[in-house]
Design a protein around this motif. Structure first.
Motif, PDB file in Angstrom:
ATOM      1  N   PRO A 259       0.826  -1.216   0.000  1.00 32.49           N
ATOM      2  CA  PRO A 259       0.000   0.000   0.000  1.00 32.49           C
ATOM      3  C   PRO A 259       0.862   1.269   0.000  1.00 32.49           C
ATOM      4  N   LYS A 260       0.318   2.347  -0.556  1.00 35.52           N
ATOM      5  CA  LYS A 260       1.072   3.602  -0.602  1.00 35.52           C
ATOM      6  C   LYS A 260       1.343   4.160   0.785  1.00 35.52           C
ATOM      7  N   GLU A 261       0.512   3.791   1.786  1.00 32.24           N
ATOM      8  CA  GLU A 261       0.726   4.243   3.169  1.00 32.24           C
ATOM      9  C   GLU A 261       1.570   3.254   3.956  1.00 32.24           C
ATOM     10  N   CYS A 262       2.391   2.475   3.291  1.00 30.00           N
ATOM     11  CA  CYS A 262       3.156   1.409   3.928  1.00 30.00           C
ATOM     12  C   CYS A 262       4.013   1.924   5.084  1.00 30.00           C
ATOM     13  N   ASP A 263       4.601   3.098   4.940  1.00 30.55           N
ATOM     14  CA  ASP A 263       5.453   3.629   6.018  1.00 30.55           C
ATOM     15  C   ASP A 263       4.644   3.876   7.288  1.00 30.55           C
ATOM     16  N   LEU A 264       3.491   4.501   7.162  1.00 33.36           N
ATOM     17  CA  LEU A 264       2.632   4.769   8.311  1.00 33.36           C
ATOM     18  C   LEU A 264       2.106   3.472   8.915  1.00 33.36           C
ATOM     19  N   LEU A 265       1.672   2.548   8.064  1.00 35.36           N
ATOM     20  CA  LEU A 265       1.137   1.279   8.544  1.00 35.36           C
ATOM     21  C   LEU A 265       2.210   0.441   9.247  1.00 35.36           C
ATOM     22  N   SER A 266       3.430   0.457   8.723  1.00 35.27           N
ATOM     23  CA  SER A 266       4.543  -0.269   9.357  1.00 35.27           C
ATOM     24  C   SER A 266       4.835   0.296  10.740  1.00 35.27           C
ATOM     25  N   ASP A 267       4.836   1.617  10.848  1.00 35.74           N
ATOM     26  CA  ASP A 267       5.069   2.249  12.152  1.00 35.74           C
ATOM     27  C   ASP A 267       3.979   1.860  13.154  1.00 35.74           C
ATOM     28  N   LYS A 268       2.728   1.897  12.694  1.00 32.33           N
ATOM     29  CA  LYS A 268       1.611   1.611  13.609  1.00 32.33           C
ATOM     30  C   LYS A 268       1.607   0.157  14.063  1.00 32.33           C
ATOM     31  N   ILE A 269       1.792  -0.774  13.138  1.00 35.42           N
ATOM     32  CA  ILE A 269       1.738  -2.183  13.530  1.00 35.42           C
ATOM     33  C   ILE A 269       2.941  -2.560  14.391  1.00 35.42           C
ATOM     34  N   SER A 270       4.092  -1.964  14.147  1.00 33.17           N
ATOM     35  CA  SER A 270       5.252  -2.270  14.998  1.00 33.17           C
ATOM     36  C   SER A 270       5.043  -1.723  16.408  1.00 33.17           C
ATOM     37  N   GLU A 271       4.345  -0.603  16.520  1.00 26.67           N
ATOM     38  CA  GLU A 271       4.015  -0.053  17.841  1.00 26.67           C
ATOM     39  C   GLU A 271       3.060  -0.984  18.588  1.00 26.67           C
ATOM     40  N   VAL A 272       2.039  -1.475  17.898  1.00 24.47           N
ATOM     41  CA  VAL A 272       1.082  -2.397  18.514  1.00 24.47           C
ATOM     42  C   VAL A 272       1.790  -3.687  18.937  1.00 24.47           C
ATOM     43  N   LEU A 273       2.580  -4.251  18.052  1.00 24.99           N
ATOM     44  CA  LEU A 273       3.272  -5.501  18.371  1.00 24.99           C
ATOM     45  C   LEU A 273       4.229  -5.339  19.543  1.00 24.99           C
ATOM     46  N   SER A 274       4.988  -4.251  19.547  1.00 19.74           N
ATOM     47  CA  SER A 274       5.962  -4.066  20.630  1.00 19.74           C
ATOM     48  C   SER A 274       5.255  -3.868  21.971  1.00 19.74           C
ATOM     49  N   ARG A 275       4.161  -3.135  21.992  1.00 21.62           N
ATOM     50  CA  ARG A 275       3.414  -2.955  23.250  1.00 21.62           C
ATOM     51  C   ARG A 275       2.883  -4.290  23.756  1.00 21.62           C
ATOM     52  N   CYS A 276       2.295  -5.061  22.865  1.00 24.03           N
ATOM     53  CA  CYS A 276       1.755  -6.373  23.261  1.00 24.03           C
ATOM     54  C   CYS A 276       2.863  -7.289  23.770  1.00 24.03           C
ATOM     55  N   LEU A 277       3.978  -7.327  23.066  1.00 21.96           N
ATOM     56  CA  LEU A 277       5.080  -8.189  23.493  1.00 21.96           C
ATOM     57  C   LEU A 277       5.666  -7.741  24.826  1.00 21.96           C
ATOM     58  N   ASN A 278       5.848  -6.448  25.003  1.00 21.94           N
ATOM     59  CA  ASN A 278       6.392  -5.960  26.270  1.00 21.94           C
ATOM     60  C   ASN A 278       5.472  -6.323  27.438  1.00 21.94           C
ATOM     61  N   ILE A 279       4.183  -6.177  27.246  1.00 21.37           N
ATOM     62  CA  ILE A 279       3.226  -6.521  28.301  1.00 21.37           C
ATOM     63  C   ILE A 279       3.251  -8.029  28.567  1.00 21.37           C
ATOM     64  N   TYR A 280       3.325  -8.812  27.504  1.00 15.64           N
ATOM     65  CA  TYR A 280       3.375 -10.266  27.660  1.00 15.64           C
ATOM     66  C   TYR A 280       4.679 -10.720  28.329  1.00 15.64           C
ATOM     67  N   LEU A 281       5.784 -10.135  27.924  1.00 20.07           N
ATOM     68  CA  LEU A 281       7.084 -10.560  28.452  1.00 20.07           C
ATOM     69  C   LEU A 281       7.334 -10.085  29.873  1.00 20.07           C
TER      70      LEU A 281
END
Length: 189
Positions: free
Chosen positions: A154-176
């Protein structure tokens, strides 16, 4: 997928941070709280005695390092005594409806680059000797036709990559780090 007995987790951000559609792994990994070095009396003295041991690595890609990721991880696992590896990577979707809308979790490992016909050595319990959890997010789709193979994002790939990496890192930090308040975790990363 992970047992409660995990003592020493290695989080691995796969991909090339210079290619937006392949940057999810590195972007997520850089926001994971590494704690392996904060243990024992030091952890107690700063009020973090309940930390789980977490190491983080972004091994880059074979084209830049000349070393297979599997070889790098085998050495790191041996030296750090990791008992669990969590690998984050971008995926190639079979349906455009899954791009940046799906998170795939598996305990069967991952073959980096296989989605775009660039398979590297598999990262799994069979090859690394420890539990491997793979987290993948489809960021591209391949459109084969008669004259060329196109990989599209998608043309918004940069924004989407930033958002999903933020979600994943928050979830992983909480889980770990389940013993630490999520708001405090956000301040530590």
């Amino acid at each position: 997928m992970l047992t409660k007995s995990r003592q020493n987790v290695l989080v691995v951000g796969l991909g090339n941070r210079n290619i937006t559609a392949d940057s999810i792994g590195p972007k997520t990994a850089e926001k994971i709280l590494a704690t392996r070095h904060i243990m024992g009396n030091f952890a107690k003295s700063i009020g973090l005695e309940n930390l789980k041991s977490v190491s983080v690595i972004v091994p880059d890609v074979l084209g830049k390092t000349g070393i297979e990721v599997q070889e790098i991880l085998s050495g790191v696992i041996k030296k750090t005594n990791a008992d669990t590896v969590i690998v984050i990577d971008a995926l190639c979707a079979k349906s455009k409806d899954r791009i940046f809308r799906t998170v795939q979790l598996t305990d069967s490992g991952i073959a980096p680059g296989s989605g775009v016909k660039n398979s590297r050595k598999e990262l799994s319990k069979n090859t690394l000797g420890v539990n491997v959890i793979a987290i993948g997010v489809p960021t591209v789709i391949q459109f084969p036709n008669d004259s060329e193979n196109l990989i599209v994002t998608p043309k918004e790939c940069d924004l989407l990559s930033d958002k999903i990496s933020e979600v994943l890192s928050r979830c992983l930090n909480i889980y770990l780090q389940p013993e630490i308040d999520p708001e405090i975790l956000l301040e530590l990363v």
